[in-house]
Scaffold this motif. Structure first.
Motif, PDB file in Angstrom:
ATOM      1  N   GLU A 138       0.900  -1.298   0.009  1.00  0.00           N
ATOM      2  CA  GLU A 138       0.100  -0.114  -0.081  1.00  0.00           C
ATOM      3  C   GLU A 138       1.063   1.307  -0.008  1.00  0.00           C
ATOM      4  O   GLU A 138       1.078   1.823   0.915  1.00  0.00           O
ATOM      5  N   LEU A 139       1.421   1.532  -1.160  1.00  0.00           N
ATOM      6  CA  LEU A 139       2.356   2.786  -1.170  1.00  0.00           C
ATOM      7  C   LEU A 139       1.863   3.930  -2.195  1.00  0.00           C
ATOM      8  O   LEU A 139       2.673   4.691  -2.614  1.00  0.00           O
ATOM      9  N   SER A 140       0.728   3.693  -2.336  1.00  0.00           N
ATOM     10  CA  SER A 140      -0.194   4.958  -3.035  1.00  0.00           C
ATOM     11  C   SER A 140       0.078   6.455  -2.285  1.00  0.00           C
ATOM     12  O   SER A 140       0.289   6.333  -1.007  1.00  0.00           O
ATOM     13  N   ASP A 141       0.160   7.564  -3.088  1.00  0.00           N
ATOM     14  CA  ASP A 141       0.184   8.570  -2.263  1.00  0.00           C
ATOM     15  C   ASP A 141      -0.732   8.973  -1.330  1.00  0.00           C
ATOM     16  O   ASP A 141      -0.480   9.392  -0.234  1.00  0.00           O
ATOM     17  N   GLY A 142      -1.843   8.303  -1.324  1.00  0.00           N
ATOM     18  CA  GLY A 142      -3.159   8.609  -0.472  1.00  0.00           C
ATOM     19  C   GLY A 142      -3.016   7.597   0.635  1.00  0.00           C
ATOM     20  O   GLY A 142      -3.104   7.972   1.938  1.00  0.00           O
ATOM     21  N   ALA A 143      -2.439   6.420   0.446  1.00  0.00           N
ATOM     22  CA  ALA A 143      -2.245   5.435   1.500  1.00  0.00           C
ATOM     23  C   ALA A 143      -1.094   6.006   2.568  1.00  0.00           C
ATOM     24  O   ALA A 143      -0.979   5.950   3.627  1.00  0.00           O
TER      25      ALA A 143
END
Length: 527
Positions: A282-287
């Motif tokens: 979970e390495l998205s900007d949001g996460a």
């Protein structure tokens, strides 16, 4: 009988024997035998552990006499020279003594100068603190940190006050690890010499830098020097970033941090290295932003300090004491949220109404602020990264028979030491408040050795030790149950808790007898 044997070349045959072992040298071989006593019980284990763990105190005693000796040499050299400046800056008496020591001790010029500097600090600048090392209370490393923390104090009168206050606090607080000595000295300097604290902070601001240093043929080290709070936040942000990789990522935590910092600086994406089609990263900007939003850096300070009515230092979790000026600057940051810690609320409730095992938010913050770090001697894990442990175990079946969820029975323990206490046999801890309102913790190891120390931040939150608890003494299991029903046999966990209650009672009786004897000895004079 067990023994450790070391073989090495020797030039002649001889034999020496002593209380610690026997030393035999034959032609071509040196044999050193160190016999250990037969293990017959806990007393022998305790003696061995005391010998192993108390070596730092012995080193400190020897080092104090070494400091006194070289200081005496320096003093004689200075008194025999009419004009100290006649030798010039390179060959003055100080440099000559340092050079002589370097030759005799087989160390370089920097190490010799450092040794002489600490000797002057021990005998001349902070002699009362130095005496703690002579008395076996301070290790050499802990004393070196005290020297460093007081090095910017220039006024001799102020330094004398700081030395007296620091030695007084250290002599009575127990558990003098390097971390606790450093934080205590920092707090005393910040409280009694705000000018030195401001000078140290100004020097720190001027010292902000980024340094690149080679380590090996392939690796180098990038060091970023910044304010304590900025660096602490940076580390937490990096931890939040790397927390998003999946469980199959092969890198260690330090390797992930290094890759994450490099990616952030270069503006590239930090990715998981599992190389799996089922990667759950979970390495998205949001996460990452969601995890960063939960980062909190805790600072505990007095309300009068924040208002500018006093200059009592504050405590930054994970760092230690900071000056009043520093905490006021932190409070003015746009990302800072100031919340009142109303200790009066502890008189109304210390645990959540729906969950007696869980403390209220006020109780949680007060306990963590009071102790500052893990209460196991030698551990400096920050309090807000620790578990809150019930010293006397909470009884989930019959809460009235277990330990209270109250500041008098709660303290922070890091996950490692919490698990050691909970699951390993022989560990017993205790927490009590003395007549002066000072909160103490005790830990007894399986070898029967008890180590006592004060709560680190008694000086910052003295009200907690002066509060009267409303809960009564825990009753024996079953007494609080009005139903007269048959009871099940005692479980293993219940037996362990009963054993710990008995050990705490025995330790308490020993402590009270020792304090009574001390009061009798130091009582009123006979004249």
């Amino acid at each position: 009988m067990n023994a450790s044997v070391l073989a090495a070349p020797a030039s002649q045959a001889t034999r020496l024997s002593g209380g610690l072992g026997s030393f035999r040298a034959d032609a071509g071989q040196l044999t050193v035998e160190l016999p250990l006593p037969a293990i017959e019980g806990a007393a022998d284990l305790g003696a061995l552990m005391s010998l192993a763990g108390g070596a730092g105190a012995v080193d400190g005693v020897v080092l104090w006499f070494r400091y006194a000796a070289i200081y005496r040499v320096l003093d004689i050299r200075l008194r025999t020279v009419a004009d100290v400046t006649e030798f010039g800056r390179v060959c003055d008496p100080y440099a000559q003594v340092s050079a002589s020591f370097g030759v005799v001790a087989n160390v370089g010029a920097f190490a010799a100068d450092s040794f002489l500097d600490r000797a002057v600090a021990c005998i001349e600048r902070i002699p009362a603190t130095g005496l703690l090392m002579r008395d076996g209370l301070l290790s050499p490393a802990a004393f070196a940190r005290a020297v460093l923390e007081t090095s910017l104090v220039e006024d001799p009168d102020v330094l004398a006050v700081i030395d007296a206050e620091l030695s007084y606090r250290l002599r009575g607080m127990g558990g003098l690890s390097v971390s606790r000595v450093s934080k205590t000295a920092h707090a005393v300097v910040a409280e009694f010499d705000p000018d030195a604290a401001r000078a140290a902070r100004a020097a720190a601001k001027a010292g902000k830098r980024v340094v690149l240093a080679p380590l090996t043929f392939e690796l180098s080290e990038l060091t970023v020097t910044a304010s304590a709070e900025d660096n602490a936040l940076s580390v937490e942000i990096i931890n939040a970033l790397i927390a998003g990789v999946c469980a199959r990522d092969p890198r260690t935590k330090d390797q992930r941090r290094s890759d994450a910092v490099t990616a952030r600086i270069h503006g590239t994406a930090f990715t998981c290295r599992c190389e799996s089609d089922e990667c759950e990263a979970e390495l998205s900007d949001g996460a990452v932003a969601a995890r960063c939003a939960s980062i909190v850096l805790h600072v505990v300070c007095r309300r009068e300090t924040l208002n500018g009515d006093a200059d009592t230092p504050a405590y930054l979790d994970g760092f230690g004491p900071i000056s009043a000026e520093h905490v006021r600057d932190v409070a003015e940051r746009d990302d800072t949220v100031v919340r009142d810690l109303d200790l009066n609320a502890l008189a109304e409730a210390t645990h959540q109404a729906s969950a007696p095992h869980r403390p209220t938010a006020t109780c949680d913050a007060a306990v963590r602020g009071l102790f500052g770090q893990c209460t196991t001697p030698g551990c400096d894990r920050p309090a807000w990264k620790c578990d809150l442990d019930h010293v006397v175990e909470f009884n989930h079946t019959e809460p009235a028979a277990g330990g209270a969820t109250c500041p008098c029975n709660l303290n922070p323990k890091c996950r490692h030491h919490h698990l050691i206490k909970t699951h390993c046999e022989g560990w017993v801890d205790e927490q009590f408040t003395d007549a002066a309102g000072v909160v103490w913790t005790e830990i007894t190891t399986p070898e029967g050795i008890t180590v006592r120390q004060q709560a680190l931040n008694n000086w910052l939150l003295p009200e907690i030790g002066q509060m009267a608890c409303r809960h009564g003494a825990p009753v024996e299991p079953g007494e609080a149950d009005p139903a007269d029903e048959p009871r099940r046999p005692e479980t293993r966990l219940a037996a362990k808790h009963r054993y710990r209650r008995q050990m705490r009672s025995a330790n308490r009786r020993v402590r009270e007898a020792r304090e009574a004897a001390s009061d009798a000895y130091w009582g009123e004079p006979s004249f």
